[in-house]
Design a protein around this motif. Structure first.
Motif: not given
Lengths: 183, 201
Positions: B85-99
């Motif tokens: 799921g490496l792509g999800s790291l890009a997705t999450i880094a862009v969304k930047r959820p603090p928690n």
């Protein structure tokens, strides 16, 4: 040839993209996961402009299936927007929705379906409904503009009322058959 | 070639330390050993151990962290699952959820299928990939004295965290969570939302 001729956005006169947005609002959809498609471009703009919606652009559509499970675990309702080619990327991930009985509404714009120009779109476009149904998703098609809103409404209702993956396939015919100046 | 064994942590001791005094933290565990690990530490409604959906764990964490912004959400998964799921790291880094925190227990092997080597065994650096995706907070944990700071970082809620802990490749006794996914989902929803969870429309 312009790029938008290959992947057609709805005409300005079309009302169904705004009707889908209104349905997302009336159903309390808060998380919108998507891989862009020209057919969804206006809907995506409406969602991005809405501060009460969390829009997440995915690197691959299967991420959206996982995200819908996470959203529901935390009490949020979500929806996945994608093109028919992206359905193929979701196959194994759809097992999550069956295993956990998770509402997973999908709104899919079809390619390779009606008047397609690009040969690469045809194999997955031809298999989209079969693949979804093979993985336990309830699929309904909308092939006329006036059918889009009632079908999407039914898809969202079926997902959250009966706890499973559901999908509306918006036929390529709704977006207008492309003739590339040959008509 | 990095030699995992000289610096590897015990994966269950790591889990136990990270989950100690967890408060109302929600935990998603990737399929295989991470699911057995969180169950060995103590099964509870705030745990979602996965039985499938390889590559999904981090994105489940994202959806959950958006839905529950006031709770810490921890994804514990393996190197093989994260690599899928490496792509999800890009997705999450862009969304930047603090928690949201992601902890990869990296044993450099596919533990459930016969201990075949993963790409991390050959130097693929998940921390560098996460940093490259845009995670501002990353950690590489290779010794016991780094575990307490890891736990603090997970609970800090100061932006998405991505951590890799190098763990021993030993196979530990199976401690299986419930297998009924509908139950696992319903119990977490009830823990988060109360009895109303079963009447949400």
């Amino acid at each position: 040839m312009q790029a938008e001729q290959l992947d057609k956005a709805p005409d300005d006169a079309a009302t169904w993209p705004d009707q889908i947005y209104d349905l997302l609002k009336s159903h309390g959809i808060r998380q919108v996961a998507l891989v862009p498609d020209a057919g969804h471009s206006r809907l995506i703009r409406r969602c991005l402009a809405d501060d009460s919606m969390q829009v997440v652009t995915l690197t691959t559509e299967e991420e959206g299936i996982a995200m819908l499970l996470g959203a529901w675990l935390g009490g949020d309702k979500g929806v996945l927007l994608m093109q028919s080619s992206g359905v193929g990327n979701c196959i194994n991930m759809l097992s999550l929705g069956i295993l956990h009985r998770t509402p997973m509404p999908m709104i899919v714009t079809m390619r390779g379906d009606f008047g397609e120009f690009n040969p690469a779109q045809v194999p997955m476009g031809s298999a989209t409904q079969t693949v979804l149904e093979a993985m336990g998703t309830i699929v309904r098609r909308a092939d006329r503009p006036e059918d889009v809103a009632p079908t999407v409404n039914a898809t969202i209702r079926m997902a959250f009322n009966t706890f499973r993956p559901t999908a509306t396939l918006i036929g390529q015919r709704v977006l207008g058959a492309k003739t590339f100046g040959k008509d | 070639m990095a030699t995992a064994n000289t610096r590897a942590l015990d994966r269950r001791e790591l889990c136990r330390a990270v989950l100690a005094d967890r408060g109302d933290m929600l935990v998603v565990a990737g399929l295989g050993a991470p699911a057995w690990d969180i169950t060995a530490v103590g099964d509870c409604p705030e745990n979602l151990p996965l039985w499938g959906g390889m590559g999904a764990a981090a994105m489940i964490g994202l959806g959950l962290s958006i839905a529950q912004p006031r709770r810490t959400v921890l994804v514990i998964t393996g190197d093989g699952e994260m690599l899928m799921g490496l792509g999800s790291l890009a997705t999450i880094a862009v969304k930047r959820p603090p928690n949201l925190a992601i902890l990869v227990q990296d044993n450099e092997h596919y533990g459930e299928t016969g201990m075949q080597e993963t790409a991390t065994r050959y130097g693929v650096d998940l921390v560098a990939i996460a940093r490259g995706a845009g995670f501002a907070r990353t950690m590489l944990v290779t010794s016991a004295d780094q575990v307490a700071p890891l736990r603090e970082a997970i609970h800090a809620g100061a932006g998405p965290l991505f951590a890799v802990a190098k763990v021993d490749a030993a196979s530990l006794p199976l401690v299986l969570p419930p297998r009924d996914g509908a139950y696992l989902q319903a119990r977490m929803r009830e823990a988060v939302l109360g009895p109303e969870a079963h009447h949400q429309l």
